[in-house]
Design an enzyme around this catalytic site. Structure first.
Site, PDB file in Angstrom:
ATOM      1  N   GLY A  31       0.817  -1.214   0.000  1.00  0.00           N
ATOM      2  CA  GLY A  31       0.000   0.000   0.000  1.00  0.00           C
ATOM      3  C   GLY A  31       0.848   1.260   0.000  1.00  0.00           C
ATOM      4  N   ALA A  32       0.219   2.409   0.396  1.00  0.00           N
ATOM      5  CA  ALA A  32       0.866   3.731   0.273  1.00  0.00           C
ATOM      6  C   ALA A  32       1.387   3.864  -1.160  1.00  0.00           C
ATOM      7  CB  ALA A  32       1.978   3.910   1.302  1.00  0.00           C
ATOM      8  N   HIS A  37       4.368   1.611  -7.975  1.00  0.00           N
ATOM      9  CA  HIS A  37       3.399   0.513  -7.879  1.00  0.00           C
ATOM     10  C   HIS A  37       2.490   0.485  -9.112  1.00  0.00           C
ATOM     11  CE1 HIS A  37       4.030   1.503  -3.453  1.00  0.00           C
ATOM     12  NE2 HIS A  37       4.332   0.225  -3.480  1.00  0.00           N
ATOM     13  N   GLN A  61       8.123  -9.206   7.729  1.00  0.00           N
ATOM     14  CA  GLN A  61       9.322  -8.727   7.044  1.00  0.00           C
ATOM     15  C   GLN A  61       9.913  -7.479   7.702  1.00  0.00           C
ATOM     16  OE1 GLN A  61       7.001  -8.210   3.298  1.00  0.00           O
ATOM     17  NE2 GLN A  61       8.275  -6.407   2.989  1.00  0.00           N
ATOM     18  N   LYS A 149      13.358  -1.847  -8.352  1.00  0.00           N
ATOM     19  CA  LYS A 149      13.770  -1.030  -7.197  1.00  0.00           C
ATOM     20  C   LYS A 149      14.277  -1.921  -6.066  1.00  0.00           C
ATOM     21  CE  LYS A 149      13.368   2.044  -3.795  1.00  0.00           C
ATOM     22  NZ  LYS A 149      12.301   1.659  -2.873  1.00  0.00           N
ATOM     23  N   ASP A 150      13.575  -3.049  -5.846  1.00  0.00           N
ATOM     24  CA  ASP A 150      13.988  -4.014  -4.823  1.00  0.00           C
ATOM     25  C   ASP A 150      14.669  -5.183  -5.535  1.00  0.00           C
ATOM     26  OD1 ASP A 150      12.489  -3.044  -2.170  1.00  0.00           O
ATOM     27  OD2 ASP A 150      11.216  -2.665  -3.897  1.00  0.00           O
ATOM     28  N   VAL A 176      10.880   3.303 -11.145  1.00  0.00           N
ATOM     29  CA  VAL A 176      10.247   4.588 -11.458  1.00  0.00           C
ATOM     30  C   VAL A 176      10.832   5.635 -10.502  1.00  0.00           C
ATOM     31  CG1 VAL A 176       8.079   5.869 -11.571  1.00  0.00           C
ATOM     32  CG2 VAL A 176       8.160   3.469 -12.274  1.00  0.00           C
TER      33      VAL A 176
HETATM   34  P1  AMP Z   1       6.136  -2.265  -1.536  1.00  0.00           P
HETATM   35  O1  AMP Z   1       4.752  -1.704  -1.422  1.00  0.00           O
HETATM   36  O2  AMP Z   1       7.202  -1.323  -1.099  1.00  0.00           O
HETATM   37  O3  AMP Z   1       6.264  -3.652  -0.943  1.00  0.00           O
HETATM   38  O4  AMP Z   1       6.384  -2.463  -3.082  1.00  0.00           O
HETATM   39  C1  AMP Z   1       5.528  -3.258  -3.855  1.00  0.00           C
HETATM   40  C2  AMP Z   1       6.150  -3.468  -5.211  1.00  0.00           C
HETATM   41  O5  AMP Z   1       6.336  -2.219  -5.848  1.00  0.00           O
HETATM   42  C3  AMP Z   1       7.522  -4.139  -5.117  1.00  0.00           C
HETATM   43  O6  AMP Z   1       7.636  -5.105  -6.166  1.00  0.00           O
HETATM   44  C4  AMP Z   1       8.453  -2.989  -5.339  1.00  0.00           C
HETATM   45  O7  AMP Z   1       9.693  -3.369  -5.908  1.00  0.00           O
HETATM   46  C5  AMP Z   1       7.661  -2.143  -6.313  1.00  0.00           C
HETATM   47  N1  AMP Z   1       8.160  -0.761  -6.299  1.00  0.00           N
HETATM   48  C6  AMP Z   1       8.304   0.050  -5.230  1.00  0.00           C
HETATM   49  N2  AMP Z   1       8.865   1.223  -5.587  1.00  0.00           N
HETATM   50  C7  AMP Z   1       9.087   1.144  -6.931  1.00  0.00           C
HETATM   51  C8  AMP Z   1       9.655   2.034  -7.891  1.00  0.00           C
HETATM   52  N3  AMP Z   1      10.112   3.247  -7.567  1.00  0.00           N
HETATM   53  N4  AMP Z   1       9.726   1.604  -9.174  1.00  0.00           N
HETATM   54  C9  AMP Z   1       9.278   0.371  -9.525  1.00  0.00           C
HETATM   55  N5  AMP Z   1       8.734  -0.501  -8.667  1.00  0.00           N
HETATM   56  C10 AMP Z   1       8.638  -0.131  -7.382  1.00  0.00           C
END
Ligand code: AMP
Length: 284
Positions: A31-32, A37, A61, A149-150, A176
């Protein structure tokens, strides 16, 4: 968009979405939501017949001294954004739904899980692979979309899917960035205006490495020195790691000629940010 908060509902809805051989894409998130995303959702839309997403801030995590309690949550806004992007199914379970009392089973990708962020955040990747495996069993997607990113997460989830023969294609999507280069992250919301400027040093450090690489440097040690010099210029930012590793095994490489992942993590105030870039295999 259908919102499911139980595993049973989500599984039934996903099975219905896949009926008739339809290809279901899945985007797991905490989220957020931001454009990073949404780029994953768009990639899923482009190559699948239906898209499912999840919003679940996975306690497994987060380390004991990390930001679980204050992690940004904006469900209503997230819901609207996903609906606008044409997501059909949203899974938003409670912690109790995902982890019933007495759950003691983990999925661990040995070795890789203690590299990069796994070294600074013990147990982090075990939490990620466990929840992603559970989500895959609930959604049963044909393809799942993750952000580069990850980068370590992508490598670890890929390895898990391969090792456990999970019938899902893992798709990695580009990072992004904000217009000034900062990689988008839900955690950027923690930064005050001054820290927001200081945070740019992560990207600058990577760009210096890239420049040196473009000028012909291939030795990881030399490239790391260039990157660390740039990063240390921003005194307020505390480097956690800057490493040059093999993108699949996450093991440090000495020479980048075969292609490499340059990954950085640093604290800006109390906020831990990560970024990375991939150096392609070079022809000379
Ligand atoms: P999170 O909500 O942080 O667990 O991220 C969910 C998904 O969004 C994960 O696969 C992240 O790698 C991806 N994500 C987060 N930030 C970015 C970004 N700046 N560019 C591309 N994918 C992202």
């Amino acid at each position: 968009m259908r919102i499911c908060d139980t595993i049973e509902d989500m599984r039934a809805a996903c099975r219905a979405a896949r009926r008739g051989g339809k290809r279901l894409g899945f985007v797991p998130t905490m989220g957020a939501l931001h454009e990073g995303h949404l780029s994953l959702v768009r990639a899923a839309r482009a190559s699948c017949d239906a898209v499912a997403a999840s919003i679940f801030v996975n306690p497994m995590q987060f380390g004991p001294n990390e930001d679980l309690a204050k992690y940004p949550r904006s469900f209503e806004r997230d819901r609207e954004l996903l609906e606008k992007e044409g997501v059909e199914l949203l899974f938003a379970p409670s912690v109790e739904e995902m982890y019933p009392a007495g759950a003691v089973t983990w999925v661990t990708v040995e070795g890789l899980s203690s590299k990069l962020d796994g070294r600074s955040r013990p147990g982090h990747f075990r939490g990620v692979t466990t929840v992603v495996a559970k989500l895959f069993h609930i959604v049963e997607p044909d393809a799942a979309f993750f952000g580069q990113k990850d980068a370590a997460q992508v490598a670890i989830v890929r390895r898990m899917a391969r090792d456990l023969n999970l019938p899902v294609e893992i798709v990695a999507c580009p990072i992004v960035r904000e217009p000034d280069g900062l990689a988008m992250s839900s955690r950027n919301a923690y930064l005050d205006p001054q820290q927001r400027k200081q945070a740019l040093v992560l990207h600058r450090g990577l760009l210096q490495v890239k420049k040196s690489w473009e000028e012909g440097e291939r030795e990881a040690g030399k490239l790391l020195t260039v990157g660390r010099d740039e990063l240390s210029a921003e005194k307020s930012v505390r480097l956690d790691y800057l490493e040059i590793v093999d993108p699949d095994s996450l093991v440090p490489v000495e020479n980048t000629a075969g292609g490499a992942l340059v990954a950085v993590a640093a604290f800006v105030g109390l906020t831990r940010l990560i970024d990375n870039l991939v150096l392609p295999r070079s022809s000379h």
